[in-house]
Motif scaffolding. Structure first.
Motif, PDB file in Angstrom:
ATOM      1  N   GLN A   1      -3.333   7.424  10.057  1.00 26.72           N
ATOM      2  CA  GLN A   1      -2.493   7.513   8.876  1.00 26.72           C
ATOM      3  C   GLN A   1      -3.300   7.712   7.599  1.00 26.72           C
ATOM      4  O   GLN A   1      -2.730   7.881   6.531  1.00 26.72           O
TER       5      GLN A   1
ATOM      6  N   PRO B   1      -2.219   6.251   2.672  1.00 23.45           N
ATOM      7  CA  PRO B   1      -1.179   7.135   2.121  1.00 23.45           C
ATOM      8  C   PRO B   1       0.086   6.356   1.770  1.00 23.45           C
ATOM      9  O   PRO B   1       0.633   5.621   2.593  1.00 23.45           O
ATOM     10  N   VAL B   2       0.526   6.523   0.530  1.00 22.73           N
ATOM     11  CA  VAL B   2       1.701   5.824   0.017  1.00 22.73           C
ATOM     12  C   VAL B   2       2.633   6.859  -0.605  1.00 22.73           C
ATOM     13  O   VAL B   2       2.183   7.786  -1.278  1.00 22.73           O
ATOM     14  N   THR B   3       3.919   6.702  -0.380  1.00 25.83           N
ATOM     15  CA  THR B   3       4.926   7.529  -1.043  1.00 25.83           C
ATOM     16  C   THR B   3       5.766   6.648  -1.946  1.00 25.83           C
ATOM     17  O   THR B   3       6.199   5.566  -1.534  1.00 25.83           O
TER      18      THR B   3
ATOM     19  N   THR C   1       1.941   9.682  -3.392  1.00 30.11           N
ATOM     20  CA  THR C   1       2.733  10.895  -3.585  1.00 30.11           C
ATOM     21  C   THR C   1       4.084  10.516  -4.163  1.00 30.11           C
ATOM     22  O   THR C   1       4.713   9.551  -3.713  1.00 30.11           O
TER      23      THR C   1
ATOM     24  N   ARG D   1       5.922  14.318   4.539  1.00 26.85           N
ATOM     25  CA  ARG D   1       4.918  13.469   3.883  1.00 26.85           C
ATOM     26  C   ARG D   1       5.347  12.005   3.922  1.00 26.85           C
ATOM     27  O   ARG D   1       4.538  11.105   4.166  1.00 26.85           O
TER      28      ARG D   1
ATOM     29  N   SER E   1       3.479   8.425   5.812  1.00 31.59           N
ATOM     30  CA  SER E   1       2.982   7.406   4.889  1.00 31.59           C
ATOM     31  C   SER E   1       2.886   6.043   5.560  1.00 31.59           C
ATOM     32  O   SER E   1       3.671   5.707   6.443  1.00 31.59           O
TER      33      SER E   1
ATOM     34  N   VAL F   1       6.220   3.360   2.094  1.00 32.11           N
ATOM     35  CA  VAL F   1       7.165   4.136   1.285  1.00 32.11           C
ATOM     36  C   VAL F   1       7.811   3.152   0.320  1.00 32.11           C
ATOM     37  O   VAL F   1       8.618   2.300   0.716  1.00 32.11           O
TER      38      VAL F   1
END
Length: 304
Positions: free
Chosen positions: A26, A34-36, A57, A78, A82, A85
């Motif tokens: 990830q 990774p963070v949304t 993002t 995307r 993540s 989220v």
């Protein structure tokens, strides 16, 4: 001042918001988690809390009215990749649906930490569904601080090796928000008018925190046109209270505010609800725009 204790933060987030450590599959290209984030205020909080350890993002593009967000397949993809989220359940149906179908385990719903206590109907929104809550918590620095604390814990749970950094970053952001809160309290303590007339009923939490009374021309959703009776009532309210300013906003048409102002002799000025940043925003980040809003309010409410 109310604060969420770190050990309680997971309890006020959705169950999916406190999962285990994220796997290497990830990781972003540079190794960051990774963070949304669904909306700009949550992007700001996630970036401040995550610091160098996250890649955030934003789902709602700058200049887009967040209530009307539609997700592209690329955005959904995307989101699905993540590790976290960060979103506000019930605010953007497209995000709720995408999280439920694609990212349930990554969900970090901040609505519990944000403490959404104001009913949408409090702002005279006849189109609000029964039980609907005003989502605009971020215009209250104290609620924003509670969300920052909760995000620190959620990120620490997902990435334990950087837990100390996340918690320290959250503490730093809370300190900045405490300073902002003090500035608002002092700046709005002595105002000739406490009646806040806005084109979009987004400022309920801010008004409640600092002793103002919001009257929205439109309701929680700014694209819902008020009827003639609502316009007539608001016009009467402005005349009776002696309000001299009607506040339009940055992402929707000022026509409604201009109509009420024209009928009452009030002036129109822009108060930014911070739902998204654009080149026209009166600042480059959340803190700058909030301070610009404070200056606007002090002038419009005739504060000393």
């Amino acid at each position: 001042m109310n604060r969420l204790l770190p050990l309680a933060a997971c309890a006020v987030l959705a169950v999916g918001g406190c999962g285990g450590a994220w796997g290497t599959e990830q990781a972003a290209a540079d190794g960051r988690m990774p963070v949304t984030a669904s909306i700009y205020p949550l992007q700001f909080a996630a970036e401040r809390v995550g610091g160098d350890h996250v890649d955030v993002t934003l789902l709602t593009r700058p200049g887009t009215e967040p209530h009307d967000l539609e997700l592209t397949p690329k955005a959904v993809g995307r989101l699905a990749r993540s590790s976290a989220v960060v979103y506000l359940a019930g605010f953007q149906p497209a995000v709720d649906e995408a999280v439920a179908s694609q990212a349930r385990d990554a969900a970090v719903d901040v609505s519990g930490a944000a403490d959404l206590t104001l009913a949408a109907s409090d702002d005279h929104d006849d189109h609000a569904s029964e039980g609907a809550r005003d989502p605009h918590f971020w215009l209250d620095p104290q609620r924003m601080a509670a969300v920052a604390t909760a995000l620190g814990e959620a990120f620490a749970e997902r990435d334990p090796s950087n837990a100390a950094a996340y918690r320290a970053n959250a503490t730093s952001l809370v300190a900045d928000l405490d300073t902002l809160d003090a500035e608002f309290r002092d700046g709005l303590a002595r105002c000739a008018s406490t009646d806040l007339v806005t084109s979009h009923a987004a400022f309920g939490y801010l008004a409640a925190r600092y002793g103002l009374s919001q009257e929205g021309i439109a309701g929680i959703a700014p694209d819902v046109e008020p009827n003639a009776a609502t316009i007539r009532d608001l016009t009467r309210h402005v005349r009776e209270t002696g309000a001299t300013t009607v506040y339009a906003e940055s992402l929707v048409s000022p026509a409604l505010a201009e109509t009420v102002a024209r009928e009452t002799g009030a002036r129109v000025t822009v108060l930014d609800p911070l739902e998204g940043l654009t080149d026209a925003s009166p600042g480059s980040d959340y803190l700058e725009v909030m301070r610009a809003d404070l200056r606007t309010l002090r002038e419009g409410q005739r504060c000393s």
